[in-house]
Design an enzyme around this catalytic site. Structure first.
Site, PDB file in Angstrom:
ATOM      1  N   GLY A 156     -55.788 -37.408 -28.610  1.00 47.08           N
ATOM      2  CA  GLY A 156     -55.861 -37.182 -30.055  1.00 47.08           C
ATOM      3  C   GLY A 156     -54.935 -36.078 -30.485  1.00 47.08           C
ATOM      4  CG  ASN A 157     -53.155 -35.689 -34.013  1.00 50.33           C
ATOM      5  OD1 ASN A 157     -53.637 -35.193 -35.024  1.00 50.33           O
ATOM      6  ND2 ASN A 157     -52.798 -36.975 -33.945  1.00 50.33           N
TER       7      ASN A 157
END
Ligand code: CTP
Length: 222
Positions: A29-30
């Site tokens: 993810g980020n």
């Protein structure tokens, strides 16, 4: 002074991160919170726009009057955004993953005695913003965001040209008081027509209104 109206305009906005699954329990993810895209959606709806918000996994309430479509991965975001065209403007505020695992393991990846490394093969995702800008139903106004740690203006202008955008809102990430998780941000907006305007530092809700003022002016041009 009352905010410039967006009545009669259909705005398509993407927000949040994407999650690229590795196996049933892990993903890449980020750090995008989705706050900027959600603030834009809320402010645009308050101005009377029809708003479609394609949201990655975030913990935010759907703003009043906004049609929200939840997605998880870059591929899902890509499909949902293109399916929501046509629109008068696309605001690409999502932090779309650039890479995704080539395969998603059907079962949880287990550690094995004596094996100290794991190699994941990642493949490029589609660039949603560039796809919207090159689409036969291209919105008259396409705005991207550029998150940069260095060379803000040069990198943002390069993205503006490469992705054939009308406007790009550049922000510096990796500094306190701006960027992904913060409630505040500072943006510099660059236009294909040479336009440049610094906005903020200010809360993302205020920046959203300042950005929509710029968009409303452009959308109102014959
Ligand atoms: N973007 C997108 N699809 C992708 C990657 C990015 O639509 N697969 C959009 C984002 O929504 C944002 C803009 O492109 O509006 C810029 O994203 P950014 O991460 O700053 O740039 P990249 O194009 O990914 O380039 P780089 O990672 O090399 O800086």
């Amino acid at each position: 002074m009352s905010a410039a109206t967006l009545a009669g305009q259909r705005l398509l906005i993407s927000a949040g991160p994407t999650y690229e699954d590795i196996d049933p329990v892990r993903f890449i993810g980020n750090r995008s919170s989705g706050k900027m895209g959600f603030a834009l959606a809320a402010a645009a709806a308050r101005r009377g726009a029809e708003v479609v918000l394609v949201a990655g996994p975030v913990h935010l309430q759907t703003p009043a009057g906004v049609h929200r479509i939840d997605v998880r991965s870059a591929a899902q975001l890509h499909a949902a955004v293109l399916a929501a065209l046509p629109a008068d403007a696309y605001l690409g505020a999502a932090a779309v993953a650039d890479w995704t695992p080539r395969t998603v393991a059907a079962h949880k990846l287990k550690k094995r005695a004596g094996v100290d490394t794991l190699t994941l093969e990642l493949v490029r995702t589609a660039d949603v913003l560039a796809a919207v800008a090159a689409h036969p139903q291209r919105p008259p106004l396409v705005l991207g965001f550029a998150a940069e740690t260095d060379e803000l203006e040069a990198n943002a202008r390069a993205k503006l040209l490469a992705k054939r955008l009308d406007l790009i809102a550049a922000n510096r990430v990796g500094v306190a008081g701006s960027g992904f998780e913060s409630d505040d941000n500072a943006l510099t907006v660059y236009g294909r027509d040479g336009f440049a305007r610094a906005l903020g530092p200010a809360p993302k809700t205020q920046l959203a209104d300042a950005l929509l003022d710029l968009l409303a002016t452009r959308l109102a041009r014959p």
